[in-house]
Scaffold this motif. Sequence first.
Motif, PDB file in Angstrom:
ATOM      1  N   HIS A 144       0.846  -1.187   0.000  1.00 44.57           N
ATOM      2  CA  HIS A 144       0.000   0.000   0.000  1.00 44.57           C
ATOM      3  C   HIS A 144       0.887   1.245   0.000  1.00 44.57           C
ATOM      4  CE1 HIS A 144      -3.064   2.946   1.238  1.00 44.57           C
ATOM      5  NE2 HIS A 144      -3.934   2.062   0.731  1.00 44.57           N
ATOM      6  N   ILE A 145       0.431   2.278  -0.682  1.00 43.66           N
ATOM      7  CA  ILE A 145       1.246   3.485  -0.839  1.00 43.66           C
ATOM      8  C   ILE A 145       1.531   4.157   0.496  1.00 43.66           C
ATOM      9  CG2 ILE A 145      -0.739   4.987  -1.235  1.00 43.66           C
ATOM     10  CD1 ILE A 145       2.758   5.182  -2.894  1.00 43.66           C
ATOM     11  N   ASP A 146       0.653   3.976   1.503  1.00 41.57           N
ATOM     12  CA  ASP A 146       0.899   4.585   2.816  1.00 41.57           C
ATOM     13  C   ASP A 146       2.077   3.921   3.533  1.00 41.57           C
ATOM     14  OD1 ASP A 146      -1.146   6.339   2.424  1.00 41.57           O
ATOM     15  OD2 ASP A 146      -2.632   5.217   3.583  1.00 41.57           O
ATOM     16  N   GLN A 147       2.383   2.673   3.182  1.00 41.56           N
ATOM     17  CA  GLN A 147       3.550   2.001   3.742  1.00 41.56           C
ATOM     18  C   GLN A 147       4.831   2.405   3.016  1.00 41.56           C
ATOM     19  OE1 GLN A 147       2.411  -2.097   3.255  1.00 41.56           O
ATOM     20  NE2 GLN A 147       1.437  -2.196   5.280  1.00 41.56           N
ATOM     21  N   GLY A 148       4.686   2.757   1.745  1.00 41.93           N
ATOM     22  CA  GLY A 148       5.826   3.179   0.946  1.00 41.93           C
ATOM     23  C   GLY A 148       6.591   2.015   0.353  1.00 41.93           C
ATOM     24  N   PHE A 149       7.355   2.302  -0.677  1.00 40.86           N
ATOM     25  CA  PHE A 149       8.173   1.267  -1.333  1.00 40.86           C
ATOM     26  C   PHE A 149       9.361   1.938  -2.005  1.00 40.86           C
ATOM     27  CE2 PHE A 149       5.366   2.931  -4.527  1.00 40.86           C
ATOM     28  CZ  PHE A 149       6.062   2.868  -5.718  1.00 40.86           C
ATOM     29  N   ASP A 150      10.393   1.158  -2.269  1.00 40.29           N
ATOM     30  CA  ASP A 150      11.604   1.644  -2.936  1.00 40.29           C
ATOM     31  C   ASP A 150      11.585   1.236  -4.405  1.00 40.29           C
ATOM     32  OD1 ASP A 150      12.431   2.669  -0.542  1.00 40.29           O
ATOM     33  OD2 ASP A 150      13.898   1.091  -0.119  1.00 40.29           O
ATOM     34  N   PHE A 151      12.006   2.171  -5.261  1.00 33.92           N
ATOM     35  CA  PHE A 151      12.048   1.910  -6.697  1.00 33.92           C
ATOM     36  C   PHE A 151      13.168   2.751  -7.299  1.00 33.92           C
ATOM     37  CE2 PHE A 151      10.095   2.669 -11.075  1.00 33.92           C
ATOM     38  CZ  PHE A 151      10.444   1.419 -11.557  1.00 33.92           C
ATOM     39  N   LEU A 152      14.158   2.097  -7.889  1.00 27.93           N
ATOM     40  CA  LEU A 152      15.295   2.744  -8.550  1.00 27.93           C
ATOM     41  C   LEU A 152      16.085   3.650  -7.608  1.00 27.93           C
ATOM     42  CD1 LEU A 152      13.604   3.717 -11.950  1.00 27.93           C
ATOM     43  CD2 LEU A 152      14.839   1.623 -11.364  1.00 27.93           C
TER      44      LEU A 152
END
Length: 561
Positions: free
Chosen positions: A312-320
């Motif tokens: 979920h976007i509220d948890q956040g994620f790493d990309f590049l």
Amino acid sequence: MVKRLFINPQTGTATAEDWHAVNWQYVHYKVVRLQFDIAKAVREGKWRKVRCLQAKLVHSFYAKLLAVRRVTENRGKKTPGVDGELWTIPQAKLGAAKRLTDHNYRAKPLRRVWIPKRNGKLRPLGIPTMYDRAMQALYLLALEPVSETKADYNSYGFRPKRAARDAIEQAFSCLSTKRASQWILEADIKGFFDNINHDWILRNIPLDKKILRQWLKSGVINEQAFEKTEQGTPQGGIISPTIANMVLDGLEEVIQGLAESRNTGLNFIRYADDFIVTGKSDYTLSIVKDFIQLFLRKRGVQLSEEKTKITHIDQGFDFLGFNLRKYNGKLLIKPSKGSIDDFWLEIRKIFRECRADNADVLIRKLNPVIRGWSNYYRHVVSASIFQKLGNLIWRKSWQWAARMHPHKSKHWRKTKYYRKTGRRDWIFNGKHERLYQIGQVPIARHVKIVGSVNPFDPAFEEYLETRNFHLWNASNRGLKLSRAFQRQEGHCLVCKQPITIETRYEVHHIKPIVAGGKDTINNLALLHPDCHRLIHAQFGTVIPTGIYGLNAQTELLEQVN
């Protein structure tokens, strides 16, 4: 008298043994014209014509010159293959271009080296010989117009005119609004480059099958032992990223087909083999994941169950190397924690290695790392992070000065190593170098490239030229370089080819400093590295006095060409 390498337009042969005298403007013109014709034939679906034009290009002496120039200018030019051969002198480069042929061509095995990854594991890298690299660069000139014409719109990795910042800006567009999708499928392909099915590549990549098979089946020399390559495309080959992109092209169309059938909010963003899919629910993305698995299975690869996850976007994620997360409904994109840690480890390593060096040596090693990292993240929410890192770097510089001069006072160290520039004080300096101030890097929003742009389509030439000027002016390269770039209309004065923020360039003093020239805008020219060497190879350190007038740049070009 300076030797000239005149290339006969009819025969395509050289009449003098001088690599530095090649008329690169004419060479580029001949190759690009063929590439545009290939792209046009692809758009029209004339595949027989595509094959004929590709064969014409790879047998062109102009294309062979460009292929050799590419492999002798890139960062791997000093890394030999299994035969230990390097092309470092002009005679070797010109000789290589003349003997580059597909007649009885046999690719040599790759030299295996291992690159450490962040998680402690090792990534295999295959180093081809210089000759094999040049052959790959030659055939890439014929393949790239096809790959760019057929590529997914939202694919940004290892493609001309595109970069990671375009992928991140697309992610911002897809996730930032209140009605945007809130769930993200973070996809990770397990051993992508090592497991691609060779049969699929040979059936679907529009390139000479005999040559392609040579690269795929060349084998690897690992610790003096030969190993067969039955699958995958080697990381380290010049043509491998383009082939890998073509393997995954079409995945966006599959996902768009699912998005059209129902209100799913699906969006696809890919950089090489790293990609994300946004959706309005985790259930939707679980279905999408199954379709992606089917798509990949045909190509011999699969998703990694451990690393592929739905977030979920509220948890956040790493990309590049970026972290994307919503805070109270507002999307913020920042440098990821892992990237910050890696950057700081590199800075500490440089300070540690330069304990016995003077300040100029230390700063010359620090500045490229600081400038490169800050330029990569200067388009997102990085100001506070830049400030914190700037303070940490300053503290390390003060510790370095104290270690170098333990018996001197603080006032003495400050006077020797720190200067005041404008309103800012305590800027770390050497005798000739000044530390790049990461805390002062301006944050500027990046404008994403239009998804349908094809650099081999004349319809986009004006757009790409305008965009190149915009990117350069926004690239934080300083007033003098920006004005020199504008005066040259964005082109190298020697080969007349565009200078972009992706291409390497060097600053040339039209009248050398040793001959009384000044470091002013009127005395600067931006040249490609090989073009810069061409100037000094023909004229030495001091260029003849006849080109020092008001029209120095025009006269310089006339002297070269």
